[in-house]
Scaffold this motif. Sequence first.
Motif, PDB file in Angstrom:
ATOM      1  N   ALA A  19       0.826  -1.213   0.000  1.00 54.81           N
ATOM      2  CA  ALA A  19       0.000   0.000   0.000  1.00 54.81           C
ATOM      3  C   ALA A  19       0.858   1.259   0.000  1.00 54.81           C
ATOM      4  O   ALA A  19       0.464   2.277  -0.579  1.00 54.81           O
ATOM      5  CB  ALA A  19      -0.943   0.000   1.201  1.00 54.81           C
ATOM      6  N   ALA A  20       2.030   1.194   0.617  1.00 58.23           N
ATOM      7  CA  ALA A  20       2.928   2.353   0.621  1.00 58.23           C
ATOM      8  C   ALA A  20       3.356   2.720  -0.799  1.00 58.23           C
ATOM      9  O   ALA A  20       3.670   3.877  -1.082  1.00 58.23           O
ATOM     10  CB  ALA A  20       4.148   2.076   1.492  1.00 58.23           C
ATOM     11  N   TRP A  21       3.359   1.739  -1.691  1.00 55.46           N
ATOM     12  CA  TRP A  21       3.717   1.960  -3.099  1.00 55.46           C
ATOM     13  C   TRP A  21       2.527   2.330  -3.980  1.00 55.46           C
ATOM     14  O   TRP A  21       2.710   2.867  -5.068  1.00 55.46           O
ATOM     15  CB  TRP A  21       4.352   0.699  -3.680  1.00 55.46           C
ATOM     16  CG  TRP A  21       5.784   0.544  -3.338  1.00 55.46           C
ATOM     17  CD1 TRP A  21       6.331  -0.174  -2.312  1.00 55.46           C
ATOM     18  CD2 TRP A  21       6.888   1.122  -4.033  1.00 55.46           C
ATOM     19  NE1 TRP A  21       7.697  -0.073  -2.329  1.00 55.46           N
ATOM     20  CE2 TRP A  21       8.065   0.718  -3.382  1.00 55.46           C
ATOM     21  CE3 TRP A  21       6.994   1.954  -5.152  1.00 55.46           C
ATOM     22  CZ2 TRP A  21       9.335   1.109  -3.807  1.00 55.46           C
ATOM     23  CZ3 TRP A  21       8.249   2.335  -5.574  1.00 55.46           C
ATOM     24  CH2 TRP A  21       9.400   1.916  -4.900  1.00 55.46           C
ATOM     25  N   THR A  22       1.310   2.018  -3.552  1.00 58.44           N
ATOM     26  CA  THR A  22       0.165   2.158  -4.450  1.00 58.44           C
ATOM     27  C   THR A  22      -0.860   3.198  -4.015  1.00 58.44           C
ATOM     28  O   THR A  22      -1.646   3.655  -4.838  1.00 58.44           O
ATOM     29  CB  THR A  22      -0.541   0.800  -4.639  1.00 58.44           C
ATOM     30  OG1 THR A  22      -0.918   0.292  -3.354  1.00 58.44           O
ATOM     31  CG2 THR A  22       0.373  -0.197  -5.337  1.00 58.44           C
ATOM     32  N   ASP A  23      -0.887   3.571  -2.756  1.00 60.63           N
ATOM     33  CA  ASP A  23      -1.806   4.586  -2.267  1.00 60.63           C
ATOM     34  C   ASP A  23      -1.129   5.958  -2.458  1.00 60.63           C
ATOM     35  O   ASP A  23      -0.056   6.192  -1.899  1.00 60.63           O
ATOM     36  CB  ASP A  23      -2.113   4.337  -0.791  1.00 60.63           C
ATOM     37  CG  ASP A  23      -3.050   5.373  -0.215  1.00 60.63           C
ATOM     38  OD1 ASP A  23      -2.644   6.560  -0.108  1.00 60.63           O
ATOM     39  OD2 ASP A  23      -4.180   5.001   0.144  1.00 60.63           O
ATOM     40  N   PRO A  24      -1.716   6.868  -3.225  1.00 58.84           N
ATOM     41  CA  PRO A  24      -1.061   8.156  -3.495  1.00 58.84           C
ATOM     42  C   PRO A  24      -0.690   8.943  -2.238  1.00 58.84           C
ATOM     43  O   PRO A  24       0.378   9.554  -2.182  1.00 58.84           O
ATOM     44  CB  PRO A  24      -2.082   8.916  -4.341  1.00 58.84           C
ATOM     45  CG  PRO A  24      -2.920   7.863  -4.974  1.00 58.84           C
ATOM     46  CD  PRO A  24      -2.973   6.740  -3.977  1.00 58.84           C
ATOM     47  N   ASP A  25      -1.550   8.916  -1.216  1.00 57.01           N
ATOM     48  CA  ASP A  25      -1.228   9.636   0.014  1.00 57.01           C
ATOM     49  C   ASP A  25      -0.036   9.015   0.726  1.00 57.01           C
ATOM     50  O   ASP A  25       0.822   9.728   1.256  1.00 57.01           O
ATOM     51  CB  ASP A  25      -2.439   9.668   0.952  1.00 57.01           C
ATOM     52  CG  ASP A  25      -3.574  10.518   0.412  1.00 57.01           C
ATOM     53  OD1 ASP A  25      -3.306  11.457  -0.373  1.00 57.01           O
ATOM     54  OD2 ASP A  25      -4.736  10.240   0.751  1.00 57.01           O
ATOM     55  N   HIS A  26       0.019   7.683   0.757  1.00 57.73           N
ATOM     56  CA  HIS A  26       1.167   7.000   1.351  1.00 57.73           C
ATOM     57  C   HIS A  26       2.434   7.323   0.568  1.00 57.73           C
ATOM     58  O   HIS A  26       3.473   7.649   1.141  1.00 57.73           O
ATOM     59  CB  HIS A  26       0.964   5.487   1.365  1.00 57.73           C
ATOM     60  CG  HIS A  26      -0.082   4.991   2.311  1.00 57.73           C
ATOM     61  ND1 HIS A  26      -0.714   5.769   3.243  1.00 57.73           N
ATOM     62  CD2 HIS A  26      -0.594   3.748   2.473  1.00 57.73           C
ATOM     63  CE1 HIS A  26      -1.581   5.041   3.924  1.00 57.73           C
ATOM     64  NE2 HIS A  26      -1.530   3.803   3.479  1.00 57.73           N
ATOM     65  N   LEU A  27       2.354   7.191  -0.731  1.00 56.72           N
ATOM     66  CA  LEU A  27       3.518   7.411  -1.590  1.00 56.72           C
ATOM     67  C   LEU A  27       4.074   8.823  -1.416  1.00 56.72           C
ATOM     68  O   LEU A  27       5.294   9.017  -1.327  1.00 56.72           O
ATOM     69  CB  LEU A  27       3.124   7.153  -3.048  1.00 56.72           C
ATOM     70  CG  LEU A  27       4.198   6.857  -4.069  1.00 56.72           C
ATOM     71  CD1 LEU A  27       5.103   5.713  -3.651  1.00 56.72           C
ATOM     72  CD2 LEU A  27       3.568   6.551  -5.410  1.00 56.72           C
ATOM     73  N   ALA A  28       3.198   9.790  -1.317  1.00 56.64           N
ATOM     74  CA  ALA A  28       3.632  11.182  -1.150  1.00 56.64           C
ATOM     75  C   ALA A  28       4.364  11.404   0.171  1.00 56.64           C
ATOM     76  O   ALA A  28       5.143  12.345   0.297  1.00 56.64           O
ATOM     77  CB  ALA A  28       2.430  12.116  -1.247  1.00 56.64           C
ATOM     78  N   SER A  29       4.144  10.523   1.137  1.00 53.46           N
ATOM     79  CA  SER A  29       4.767  10.681   2.450  1.00 53.46           C
ATOM     80  C   SER A  29       6.239  10.297   2.480  1.00 53.46           C
ATOM     81  O   SER A  29       6.958  10.723   3.380  1.00 53.46           O
ATOM     82  CB  SER A  29       4.012   9.834   3.483  1.00 53.46           C
ATOM     83  OG  SER A  29       2.702  10.300   3.626  1.00 53.46           O
ATOM     84  N   TRP A  30       6.687   9.473   1.521  1.00 53.96           N
ATOM     85  CA  TRP A  30       8.074   8.992   1.597  1.00 53.96           C
ATOM     86  C   TRP A  30       8.837   9.060   0.279  1.00 53.96           C
ATOM     87  O   TRP A  30      10.063   8.965   0.267  1.00 53.96           O
ATOM     88  CB  TRP A  30       8.107   7.547   2.104  1.00 53.96           C
ATOM     89  CG  TRP A  30       7.472   6.554   1.165  1.00 53.96           C
ATOM     90  CD1 TRP A  30       6.181   6.146   1.165  1.00 53.96           C
ATOM     91  CD2 TRP A  30       8.111   5.865   0.083  1.00 53.96           C
ATOM     92  NE1 TRP A  30       5.965   5.249   0.140  1.00 53.96           N
ATOM     93  CE2 TRP A  30       7.138   5.056  -0.533  1.00 53.96           C
ATOM     94  CE3 TRP A  30       9.407   5.856  -0.427  1.00 53.96           C
ATOM     95  CZ2 TRP A  30       7.425   4.241  -1.628  1.00 53.96           C
ATOM     96  CZ3 TRP A  30       9.688   5.039  -1.519  1.00 53.96           C
ATOM     97  CH2 TRP A  30       8.698   4.245  -2.108  1.00 53.96           C
ATOM     98  N   PHE A  31       8.184   9.250  -0.826  1.00 56.94           N
ATOM     99  CA  PHE A  31       8.796   9.120  -2.144  1.00 56.94           C
ATOM    100  C   PHE A  31       9.778  10.252  -2.427  1.00 56.94           C
ATOM    101  O   PHE A  31       9.451  11.419  -2.266  1.00 56.94           O
ATOM    102  CB  PHE A  31       7.683   9.097  -3.200  1.00 56.94           C
ATOM    103  CG  PHE A  31       8.081   8.548  -4.528  1.00 56.94           C
ATOM    104  CD1 PHE A  31       8.441   7.230  -4.677  1.00 56.94           C
ATOM    105  CD2 PHE A  31       8.079   9.360  -5.650  1.00 56.94           C
ATOM    106  CE1 PHE A  31       8.784   6.708  -5.917  1.00 56.94           C
ATOM    107  CE2 PHE A  31       8.417   8.862  -6.893  1.00 56.94           C
ATOM    108  CZ  PHE A  31       8.771   7.524  -7.017  1.00 56.94           C
ATOM    109  N   GLY A  32      10.956   9.916  -2.851  1.00 54.85           N
ATOM    110  CA  GLY A  32      11.990  10.887  -3.199  1.00 54.85           C
ATOM    111  C   GLY A  32      13.196  10.758  -2.286  1.00 54.85           C
ATOM    112  O   GLY A  32      13.082  10.317  -1.148  1.00 54.85           O
ATOM    113  N   PRO A  33      14.362  11.130  -2.790  1.00 48.46           N
ATOM    114  CA  PRO A  33      15.579  11.050  -1.981  1.00 48.46           C
ATOM    115  C   PRO A  33      15.511  11.953  -0.749  1.00 48.46           C
ATOM    116  O   PRO A  33      14.704  12.884  -0.689  1.00 48.46           O
ATOM    117  CB  PRO A  33      16.679  11.541  -2.926  1.00 48.46           C
ATOM    118  CG  PRO A  33      16.112  11.426  -4.287  1.00 48.46           C
ATOM    119  CD  PRO A  33      14.623  11.598  -4.142  1.00 48.46           C
TER     120      PRO A  33
END
Length: 143
Positions: A19-33
Amino acid sequence: MPDLTITRFFDAPRELVYAAWTDPDHLASWFGPRGFTCSAVTADPRPGGRWRACIHSPDGEDHWMHGVYREADAPGRLVFTFAWEAQGHETLVTIGFADLGGKTEMTFTQTGFPTAAERDGHEEGWTSSFEDLTGFIRGKDAR
């Protein structure tokens, strides 16, 4: 062409890591260096569905990326294309999520890099991102 493989272990069920990879809100919380923020994410995690994200650098630049989901087999496997909008070269990301009795082994593979230098740059970025993913999952899976 050089490939990149990174394996990480999480003290959380694979449903949460997926879900951390597929839920946009989750992804926005950690994605990026490290040091970057993810300012926009859209995701339609199904075969043929599209994703798009923008990471904002510490020096104020926006970096847009996008792709198409090829497979979305929750919670075991996710496959999608990845391309920086400014460059256009497309790579393929395959992520396996193995259940280890309530914990998860995530195997991330990215293929199709034109050069070893480009692969190495992505390795640095993903490694840093996965540190943030670890922190995000710890916060979501407080047992």
